[in-house]
Design a protein around this motif. Structure first.
Motif, mmCIF file in Angstrom:
data_model
loop_
_atom_site.group_PDB
_atom_site.id
_atom_site.type_symbol
_atom_site.label_atom_id
_atom_site.label_comp_id
_atom_site.label_asym_id
_atom_site.label_seq_id
_atom_site.Cartn_x
_atom_site.Cartn_y
_atom_site.Cartn_z
ATOM 1 N N GLY A 14 9.869 -64.627 33.941
ATOM 2 C CA GLY A 14 10.174 -66.180 33.966
ATOM 3 C C GLY A 14 10.528 -66.887 32.855
ATOM 4 O O GLY A 14 10.254 -68.108 32.903
ATOM 5 N N ARG A 17 16.225 -68.214 31.036
ATOM 6 C CA ARG A 17 16.806 -68.739 32.221
ATOM 7 C C ARG A 17 18.593 -68.060 31.984
ATOM 8 O O ARG A 17 18.892 -67.322 31.085
ATOM 9 N N GLU A 18 19.086 -68.198 33.119
ATOM 10 C CA GLU A 18 20.372 -67.401 33.315
ATOM 11 C C GLU A 18 21.357 -67.971 32.574
ATOM 12 O O GLU A 18 21.464 -69.308 32.226
ATOM 13 N N TYR A 46 21.158 -62.976 31.094
ATOM 14 C CA TYR A 46 20.025 -63.537 30.571
ATOM 15 C C TYR A 46 19.755 -64.007 28.923
ATOM 16 O O TYR A 46 18.767 -64.243 28.502
ATOM 17 N N ALA A 230 13.543 -70.690 29.230
ATOM 18 C CA ALA A 230 13.186 -71.558 30.674
ATOM 19 C C ALA A 230 12.388 -73.038 30.278
ATOM 20 O O ALA A 230 11.580 -72.825 29.698
ATOM 21 N N GLU A 235 18.927 -78.171 27.324
ATOM 22 C CA GLU A 235 19.705 -77.078 27.523
ATOM 23 C C GLU A 235 21.178 -76.732 26.727
ATOM 24 O O GLU A 235 21.395 -76.043 26.435
#
Length: 347
Positions: A14, A17-18, A46, A230, A235
């Motif tokens: 985890g 993030r995608e 990813y 993540a 972002e």
């Protein structure tokens, strides 16, 4: 920025993030094979590719000419050349102190699997194969067993590999080749600057790995992605940096032309010609291998674990010459299948 081989680890933990491939600026200019290496087992992306590489043969040209051999056109001919380099005193010092093939056969980080992938695929074998919605072990398939038998013979019968090959990592094998003790080295383009300085540019040639019994050439393709970690509060900044790294401007900076700091080996951006930028056609050999014969590791939830398991199994048959290869590969297949089951990827 990290290896494509770490994608599975990062996703299962985890940590990343995608990535929206279509929503990434300039995505259409990035090679499909590079995007493939940014794709997880679930088919989602990813990472944004920024660096790629494939493996080719570095062959001592002076040794090849000394033993009167042509550039090998098959893996069998390549092994024959390795035998000549081992037995026919190619350096002319009157001693039998050269090895034909330089192999990082250690289990550390799965080195033996990493090296053997190119040979195995060229011989028509594989570690795993698609089955239904998942994968199943393929190391015990007939073509795979024959390829491993050839590998074992290189260590045990013809003995064309360097002494201590079964415990050697790449730091050791680099030194074997550049010190004039080994004649054939399957490695990546990142080694050219070092060997040009230590061995001499004119002493070796760059050759694509030839086809094997499988009838087609294949070469391990790898690379690195920009992973968007993540939990970031920025972002948009992450995305902007990844897009820049994959852009022509970012790729050219990464080539390290001005400072010798190569972080882009082969450009992932198809509008950038790395060999032309470097003014060195040898890099084009690697680029063509990547484009035409490059093959990424399978997109398992965690390929790194399967690579380690398979490396240990292969090391067992090259370290213990009396081991029956078919039996050992059957045992290894069971181990791989158990790991695939554990990862939820068993077909």
């Amino acid at each position: 920025m990290n290896d494509t081989g770490q994608l599975g680890n990062a996703v299962t933990q985890g940590l990343v993030r995608e990535v929206d491939r279509e929503g990434t600026a300039g995505s259409g200019d990035i090679a499909d094979r590079a995007w493939e290496a940014a794709q997880g087992y679930d088919g989602k992306y990813y990472g944004v590719p920024f660096n790629s590489q494939a493996f080719a043969l570095l062959i001592r040209k002076d040794w090849r000419e000394k033993v009167g051999a042509d550039v090998p056109s098959s893996w069998d001919e390549l092994i024959q050349l390795a035998a000549a380099f081992t037995n026919d005193d190619p350096d002319g010092n009157g001693k039998k102190d050269t090895a034909g093939m330089v192999v990082p056969g250690s289990t550390t980080r799965g080195y033996l699997t990493w090296w053997f992938s190119t040979m195995l695929w060229s011989e028509g074998g594989d570690f795993v194969k698609k089955q239904g919605d998942g994968y199943t072990a393929a190391v015990d398939d007939p073509a795979s067993v024959k390829a491993v038998e050839k590998l074992q013979a290189m260590f045990c019968d013809s003995k064309v590999v360097q002494p201590g090959a079964s415990t050697a990592d790449s730091a050791t094998t680099h030194t074997v080749f550049e010190s004039g003790k080994g004649g054939i080295y399957l490695t990546g383009p990142y080694m050219l600057p070092r060997f040009d300085g230590s061995l001499g540019k004119d002493m070796y040639e760059v050759v694509a790995a030839p086809p094997g019994a499988g009838g087609e050439a294949a070469a391990l393709a790898e690379g690195e992605n920009v992973y968007l970690m993540a939990g970031s509060g920025n972002e948009k900044g992450q995305q902007a940096f990844a897009e820049f790294a994959a852009s022509p401007a970012g790729q050219k900076i990464g080539l390290g032309l001005e400072n010798g700091g190569i972080i882009v080996r082969l450009p992932v951006n198809t509008t950038v010609d790395g060999a032309a930028e470097r003014k060195d056609p040898r890099w084009d050999v690697f680029q063509k291998v990547y484009d035409e014969h490059g093959r990424n590791a399978p997109a398992l939830p965690n390929w790194a674990t399967v690579r380690q398991i398979s490396s240990e199994g292969l090391n067992g048959v090259v370290s213990e010459c009396s081991r029956d290869v078919a039996g050992a590969m059957g045992e290894l297949a069971d181990e791989i299948d158990a790991e695939l089951e554990k990862q939820g990827a068993k077909g």
